[in-house]
Write a protein that holds these residues in place. Structure first.
Motif, PDB file in Angstrom:
ATOM      1  N   ILE A 162      15.586 -47.318 -19.293  1.00 42.33           N
ATOM      2  CA  ILE A 162      16.480 -46.486 -20.099  1.00 42.33           C
ATOM      3  C   ILE A 162      17.698 -47.310 -20.489  1.00 42.33           C
ATOM      4  N   ILE A 163      17.989 -47.324 -21.785  1.00 36.29           N
ATOM      5  CA  ILE A 163      19.179 -48.014 -22.272  1.00 36.29           C
ATOM      6  C   ILE A 163      20.114 -46.995 -22.900  1.00 36.29           C
ATOM      7  N   LEU A 176      12.660 -46.309 -23.212  1.00 43.43           N
ATOM      8  CA  LEU A 176      11.814 -47.232 -23.952  1.00 43.43           C
ATOM      9  C   LEU A 176      10.345 -47.057 -23.573  1.00 43.43           C
ATOM     10  N   LEU A 177       9.455 -47.434 -24.492  1.00 43.66           N
ATOM     11  CA  LEU A 177       8.017 -47.245 -24.306  1.00 43.66           C
ATOM     12  C   LEU A 177       7.287 -48.582 -24.403  1.00 43.66           C
ATOM     13  N   VAL A 185       9.846 -53.321 -27.744  1.00 40.88           N
ATOM     14  CA  VAL A 185      10.673 -53.206 -26.542  1.00 40.88           C
ATOM     15  C   VAL A 185      11.204 -54.569 -26.117  1.00 40.88           C
ATOM     16  N   PHE A 186      10.391 -55.617 -26.206  1.00 42.42           N
ATOM     17  CA  PHE A 186      10.888 -56.949 -25.861  1.00 42.42           C
ATOM     18  C   PHE A 186      12.025 -57.354 -26.798  1.00 42.42           C
ATOM     19  N   ASN A 187      11.960 -56.940 -28.065  1.00 44.61           N
ATOM     20  CA  ASN A 187      13.065 -57.194 -28.987  1.00 44.61           C
ATOM     21  C   ASN A 187      14.353 -56.531 -28.502  1.00 44.61           C
ATOM     22  N   ILE A 188      14.225 -55.265 -28.090  1.00 40.58           N
ATOM     23  CA  ILE A 188      15.398 -54.534 -27.597  1.00 40.58           C
ATOM     24  C   ILE A 188      15.943 -55.177 -26.330  1.00 40.58           C
ATOM     25  N   LEU A 189      15.054 -55.591 -25.434  1.00 39.71           N
ATOM     26  CA  LEU A 189      15.500 -56.230 -24.189  1.00 39.71           C
ATOM     27  C   LEU A 189      16.211 -57.542 -24.481  1.00 39.71           C
ATOM     28  N   THR A 282       6.597 -47.169 -36.432  1.00 40.86           N
ATOM     29  CA  THR A 282       6.454 -47.563 -35.033  1.00 40.86           C
ATOM     30  C   THR A 282       7.532 -46.910 -34.184  1.00 40.86           C
ATOM     31  N   VAL A 283       7.114 -46.125 -33.217  1.00 44.32           N
ATOM     32  CA  VAL A 283       8.018 -45.465 -32.279  1.00 44.32           C
ATOM     33  C   VAL A 283       8.114 -46.318 -31.016  1.00 44.32           C
ATOM     34  N   PHE A 284       9.325 -46.670 -30.610  1.00 49.42           N
ATOM     35  CA  PHE A 284       9.494 -47.514 -29.429  1.00 49.42           C
ATOM     36  C   PHE A 284      10.304 -46.849 -28.327  1.00 49.42           C
TER      37      PHE A 284
END
Length: 333
Positions: A162-163, A176-177, A185-189, A282-284
């Protein structure tokens, strides 16, 4: 008793033939219209996110178990792949998720690594390594590229992954999913690793209006916009380049869905259930239900009208800055 003249066989057959011709015509018109109103991916209209351009989201209770090919994650092994072989990356992912049963905090396994290329893997073919990260929001990446024979993925347990999207109106918490949209998700991380997010902001706000109710359900006989019930922003931080994300998890958009516009870095949070959007985004992640009130509050800020590729939209008079923040594990979903 004699048959009435209007019940004659020729008339009956004529009616049946006309009915078939009508159904065929309607089908042709429907197929043609669907093709016309759904633009090509990454088109100019795609940026407007209206009913004309399709959509996607988080409905249907779909089970995800995906990873990233040619990508290897390290971590402490909890199950050695040399002793554990499976038939597919999905089976390997599921084996990791099976170690997240119950509501007792972090998963015993949060990383899986699978070798599925028979030629490249050799005697390692089928190996499924189950691992545990020291920090699930900053997984230990070994390498990536065409020469890497491994496929890897991560799993977030209850209260993990969770962010927070911090704004002056409060923090919007997003689950995140990674099992559904791993590259996203790796982009967000990766973004979480930066200390700033200059340029990250919400810039477009469309309320639910009189079209969707407070639960996000469409009101019978109402139009589908405008307004279009969404809050649109960007993670395009100045000086930070995000990798473009190819199409990943595209279910039905639901209230709270967080999805890319095209391949990013623009994204949106949906304020409604958009069955009329045809699973193109795309849902992330999804916003935790208790934080949707913050999303609604921002969506109701003063806006001005604009026209994007012929479509009327409303944009915020003053964009709302946001920054990404990691949070510690909790007991929330």
């Amino acid at each position: 008793m004699g048959r009435k003249p209007i019940d004659s066989e020729p008339t009956r057959y004529t009616t049946f033939i006309l009915l078939l011709m009508g159904l065929f015509s309607c089908t042709v018109v429907y197929i043609f219209t669907s093709a016309v109103i759904r633009p090509a991916e990454n088109s100019a209209v795609d940026r407007t996110l209206t009913v004309e351009d399709g959509g996607g989201g988080t409905g249907g209770g779909e089970e995800c178990c995906s990873g990233v090919e040619s990508f290897e994650l390290w971590g402490d092994a909890v199950k050695w792949g040399s002793d554990f072989k499976v038939n597919s990356s999905k089976e390997c992912c599921k084996a990791c998720k099976d170690m997240c049963t119950g509501n007792h905090g972090p998963c015993l396994c949060d990383t899986w690594v699978f070798c599925g290329d028979k030629n490249a893997c050799g005697d390692k073919f089928g190996e499924c390594w189950l691992k545990k990260q020291k920090d699930t929001l900053a997984p230990d990446k070994k390498d990536a590229g065409n020469k890497i024979m491994w496929t890897s993925g991560i799993v977030f347990g209850k209260g993990e992954g969770i962010i927070a999207l911090e704004t002056e109106f409060g923090a919007i918490h997003v689950k995140l999913l990674p099992e559904c949209s791993p590259r996203s998700v790796f982009n967000i991380l990766d973004l979480l690793g930066f200390r700033h997010c200059a340029g990250c902001q919400f810039f477009r706000a469309e309320t639910r209006g009189q079209i969707w109710d407070a639960h996000g359900d469409h009101i019978k006989d109402a139009s589908f916009g405008p307004p279009y019930a969404l809050l649109q922003g960007t993670f395009g931080a100045q000086g930070t380049a995000l990798d473009e994300v190819s199409r990943e998890f595209c279910p039905e958009i639901r209230r709270g869905s967080v999805a890319w516009v095209g391949s990013g870095p623009e994204f949106f949070i949906s304020l409604a259930n958009h069955q009329e959007w045809k699973k193109a985004y795309t849902v992330f992640g999804y916003v935790l239900p208790e934080d949707m009130q913050i999303v609604e509050k921002i969506a109701q800020l003063p806006t001005k009208f604009d026209v994007w590729t012929g479509v009327n939209v409303t944009v915020l008079e003053n964009p709302v800055a946001l920054k990404l923040r990691r949070i510690k594990s909790s007991n929330v979903i």
